[in-house]
Enzyme design. Structure first.
Site, PDB file in Angstrom:
ATOM      1  N   HIS A 261       4.363  -5.883   1.321  1.00 31.69           N
ATOM      2  CA  HIS A 261       3.815  -7.218   1.553  1.00 31.69           C
ATOM      3  C   HIS A 261       4.381  -8.258   0.579  1.00 31.69           C
ATOM      4  CE1 HIS A 261       0.744  -5.876  -1.496  1.00 31.69           C
ATOM      5  NE2 HIS A 261       0.880  -7.159  -1.898  1.00 31.69           N
ATOM      6  N   ASP A 295       2.947   0.370   3.080  1.00 34.79           N
ATOM      7  CA  ASP A 295       3.048  -0.794   2.203  1.00 34.79           C
ATOM      8  C   ASP A 295       4.037  -0.539   1.062  1.00 34.79           C
ATOM      9  OD1 ASP A 295       2.589  -3.367   1.377  1.00 34.79           O
ATOM     10  OD2 ASP A 295       0.785  -2.873   0.203  1.00 34.79           O
ATOM     11  N   SER A 376       1.020  -6.451  -7.601  1.00 36.28           N
ATOM     12  CA  SER A 376       1.392  -5.635  -6.439  1.00 36.28           C
ATOM     13  C   SER A 376       2.820  -5.108  -6.579  1.00 36.28           C
ATOM     14  CB  SER A 376       1.282  -6.457  -5.155  1.00 36.28           C
ATOM     15  OG  SER A 376      -0.044  -6.825  -4.918  1.00 36.28           O
TER      16      SER A 376
END
Length: 522
Positions: A261, A295, A376
């Site tokens: 993402h 992801d 992230s």
């Protein structure tokens, strides 16, 4: 000279006649022809063409070659030397100007270049007007056989009529095969490819932990891992540097692991992606491959071969309460380190996307180490300095999202799943995830009742295993399943092609079925 003389024999040496031999006797003079008495004294005594020393041939009649000689010429065999030729004696310079004797034919002297050996055809002699031409004949009169043209080319062969259609058909077949091969090559070139056919086995990773597992020092772990941690800035929805995240160096070939993402928007729009190392140096990067389902994404960094790779550990070795450290660039603050403990293991977590294929289902490592937007893709590390997970999401009030700040509940993708997906991406540029071909209810279920199947698609592993609508799956192998998300996460911890056992409740009865997992790219 004898008729038995051959070309390959040496001619007898010429000896000048003595005076007695040169002087004719009286009886010989009376029988000699009148023309012979009129010859000059210096005229050579060799026989001339057309003259035969025999009384049975009328004088003036052309001499005919015997049948044996003609046959020898036609068979290309050696015969007697031509009349008028002289072996071992060169003609004098004034012979060409000397007039021929009265009533006699001039001597046909063969040039030196025509003195061929046995079995060879002499070429045509240089002729004069009115004289016969042709190889192998130097006597008077017509040659006894037609001339042979040794330089005449054989007539061209006519091509059979069936050859041209065959050639045309062959050309058509070759053209079709060439087109098919070109199309296959184009498809292969257009298909995403990885960077190493051997996956993780073909890159140089860090195999040894940088620290002892019982060192207990967070500062030591920070010093060991900060050189392997990077910040990632990528385009988002057309805005340069609209997305920020983190990552870690995988190997000495310059590959970096991060969350999908973080770079998904830039990858779809072919936007710029920049990797900033621990010294602040910026590097351009490209996406090798990515998986929305897990992801995860792998980047290839220009000039990243000098970056220090991180060592990979095992999340299966963790225990609840173990100390862990999170690295990254939360809120754009690079080289940030936070510490905490393992709060839970095998926590089913999902981050919703626009479709099921874009939703990420994580069998996560839960931690209370501070994780915020920008963390992230960064590594979660144990006290030995080994990466045990990739920070991916944080919990907020009611959902798992990266839009809010830390409340002490963060989730990381287990390193075992990272290794599996990254290996596939390095090999092929894409990743596969396992499916059973059935839809399950993911919300509104009573607790502790398992995952309820709402639909079974035809010709799928679920149909072949005998699963039916309204079946309730309570376990996958030995892992309990409480809801639909837990079922999906349990399935996705396996690989396509593997066979799993599912415990199924049907009409109050429990049974176990075996399901061979299918694969899908995502």
């Amino acid at each position: 000279m004898s008729d038995e003389h051959r070309f390959d024999e040496q001619p007898p040496e010429h000896t000048p006649p003595t005076e007695e031999q040169a002087a004719p006797r009286a009886d010989e003079a009376s029988t000699a022809p009148a023309d012979a008495q009129a010859l000059p004294a210096e005229e050579p005594t060799q026989p001339i063409a057309g003259w035969r020393p025999s009384g049975d041939q009328p004088q003036g009649e052309s001499y005919k070659r015997p049948a044996e000689e003609s046959a020898s010429v036609e068979r290309d065999e050696p015969g007697p030397p031509p009349y008028g030729s002289t072996y071992g004696e060169q003609p004098r310079a004034d012979d060409a100007l000397r007039p021929p004797p009265s009533g006699r034919q001039p001597v046909q002297q063969a040039p030196d270049t025509l003195a061929f050996g046995p079995g060879q055809h002499p070429g045509p002699p240089p002729g004069r007007p009115g004289q016969p031409q042709g190889p192998g004949w130097f006597g008077p009169g017509q040659r006894p056989y037609p001339p042979v043209d040794h330089y005449r080319q054989p007539p061209a062969r006519k091509v059979a009529l069936w050859v041209w259609p065959a050639v045309a058909a062959l050309a058509l077949v070759v053209g079709v095969l060439g087109g098919l091969a070109g199309g296959a090559l184009q498809d292969q070139l257009s298909t995403p490819r990885g960077t190493n056919d051997n996956g993780l086995g073909g890159v140089r990773t860090q195999t040894a932990a940088p620290l002892d597992a019982d060192n207990g020092s967070v500062p030591a772990v920070a010093q060991a891992l900060l050189p392997s941690t990077v910040q990632i800035v990528a385009e988002f929805d057309g805005q340069a540097a609209g997305a920020t995240g983190s990552g870690f160096v995988l190997d000495r070939e310059g590959h970096v692991v991060t969350n999908n993402h973080v770079v998904a928007s830039a990858a779809e729009d072919d936007g710029p992606i920049v990797v900033i190392d621990h010294e602040g140096e910026r590097h351009d990067a490209t996406v090798v491959g990515r998986s929305a389902v897990y992801d995860l994404a792998v980047l290839e960094v220009d000039g990243g071969q000098g970056l220090e790779p991180a060592a990979l550990g095992a999340s299966k070795a963790l225990h609840v309460g173990d100390s862990v450290i999170a690295f990254g660039a939360p809120l754009g603050l690079s080289q940030t380190v936070t510490s905490g403990i393992v709060s839970a293991l095998d926590r089913p977590v999902t981050t919703s996307g626009e479709s099921d294929d874009e939703s990420s289902y994580i069998n996560a490592v839960q931690t209370d180490a501070a994780i915020n937007p920008g963390n992230s893709g960064g590594p979660l590390v144990n006290l030995a300095g080994e990466v045990v997970g990739v920070n991916s999401a944080i919990a907020t009030n009611g959902s798992a999202s990266g839009e809010a700040g830390n409340i002490g509940v963060g989730f990381a993708i287990p390193i075992e799943q990272v290794v599996t997906t990254v290996d596939q991406i390095l090999r092929t540029g894409k990743a596969e995830y396992p499916v059973i071909g059935a839809q399950v209810r993911t919300g509104g279920e009573p607790t502790a009742q398992g995952a309820t199947i709402t639909e079974v698609m035809p010709d799928t592993p679920a149909e072949r295993a005998g699963l039916l609508k309204d079946d309730v799956i309570t376990a996958v192998d030995d892992q309990p399943v409480n809801d639909g998300i837990a079922l999906i996460v349990a399935i996705r911890t396996h690989r396509p092609g593997e066979t799993v056992e599912m415990s199924v409740l049907r009409g109050g009865d429990e049974q176990v079925v075996e399901v061979e997992l299918d694969g899908k790219v995502g």
